[in-house]
Design a protein around this motif. Structure first.
Motif, PDB file in Angstrom:
ATOM      1  N   GLY A   1       0.807  -1.212   0.000  1.00 30.34           N
ATOM      2  CA  GLY A   1       0.000   0.000   0.000  1.00 30.34           C
ATOM      3  C   GLY A   1       0.840   1.262   0.000  1.00 30.34           C
ATOM      4  N   TYR A   2       0.153   2.352   0.273  1.00 27.26           N
ATOM      5  CA  TYR A   2       0.772   3.673   0.234  1.00 27.26           C
ATOM      6  C   TYR A   2       0.336   4.459   1.454  1.00 27.26           C
ATOM      7  CZ  TYR A   2       0.994   2.352  -4.684  1.00 27.26           C
ATOM      8  OH  TYR A   2       1.217   1.684  -5.846  1.00 27.26           O
ATOM      9  N   LEU A   3       1.169   5.393   1.851  1.00 30.75           N
ATOM     10  CA  LEU A   3       0.784   6.384   2.841  1.00 30.75           C
ATOM     11  C   LEU A   3       0.447   7.664   2.089  1.00 30.75           C
ATOM     12  CD1 LEU A   3       3.557   5.745   5.521  1.00 30.75           C
ATOM     13  CD2 LEU A   3       1.148   5.046   5.608  1.00 30.75           C
ATOM     14  N   PRO A   4      -0.219   8.609   2.741  1.00 27.96           N
ATOM     15  CA  PRO A   4      -0.529   9.866   2.051  1.00 27.96           C
ATOM     16  C   PRO A   4       0.748  10.550   1.554  1.00 27.96           C
ATOM     17  CG  PRO A   4      -1.721   9.720   4.130  1.00 27.96           C
ATOM     18  CD  PRO A   4      -0.761   8.571   4.102  1.00 27.96           C
ATOM     19  N   ALA A   5       0.641  11.162   0.392  1.00 31.19           N
ATOM     20  CA  ALA A   5       1.782  11.900  -0.164  1.00 31.19           C
ATOM     21  C   ALA A   5       2.193  12.990   0.811  1.00 31.19           C
ATOM     22  CB  ALA A   5       1.424  12.486  -1.518  1.00 31.19           C
TER      23      ALA A   5
END
Length: 166
Positions: A72-76
């Motif tokens: 997944g990703y974290l917020p930019a």
């Protein structure tokens, strides 16, 4: 605004997950000696944030893409230096030997995820950012001080994981 990506590697040890960080070489012109995630600017040849994060991790610490599972990703994160950084979160199997690029990385640091998730281990400090006072997270572990964008991303990771458990 320039685009960048970092890999947030969670090393899957039998004893539990750790977060892998790098200490930047003191010879680097930008952020020398700071604790950070492997990563950097997106290049024209990169097909997005994941490709850039994996390329940079391979270049900086010798992490093969075959040992990485992106989850997944974290917020930019917008940096004061004009980068929009995408944190790419991944599980990493510890089945290889790291090869550090000494021009960029002086050492690897692993912090147990359980340490980061324990709210007693979170500190905060006030700083002036863009003309206003803000409170930012800081993590101190094993003689290493993690602050700035890296600490903000670690705090975001903890917040996300805490919401998943709640």
């Amino acid at each position: 605004m320039a685009l960048a990506a970092v890999l947030v590697p969670l090393i899957d040890h039998p004893t539990g997950l750790t977060v892998l960080l790098t200490e930047r070489s003191v010879d680097l012109p930008d952020h020398p000696g700071q604790i950070s995630f492997p990563g950097g600017r997106l290049e024209d040849s990169d097909e997005g944030a994941v490709a850039a994060a994996l390329r940079e991790a391979a270049e900086e610490i010798g992490l093969p893409a075959s040992s990485v599972e992106v989850i997944g990703y974290l917020p930019a994160h917008m940096t004061l230096t004009g980068f929009a950084v995408t944190p790419v979160v991944a599980i990493v199997t510890p089945d290889f030997e790291f090869r550090l690029d000494a021009r960029e990385v002086s050492q690897l640091i692993e912090i147990p995820l359980s340490f980061l998730l324990d709210t007693k281990n979170r500190e905060f400090e006030e700083r002036e950012v863009a003309g206003r006072r803000v409170t930012l997270p800081v993590f101190n572990h094993g003689g290493h001080r993690v602050w700035g964008a890296t600490a903000i991303m670690l705090a975001e990771l903890c917040l996300h994981l805490e919401k998943q458990v709640a």
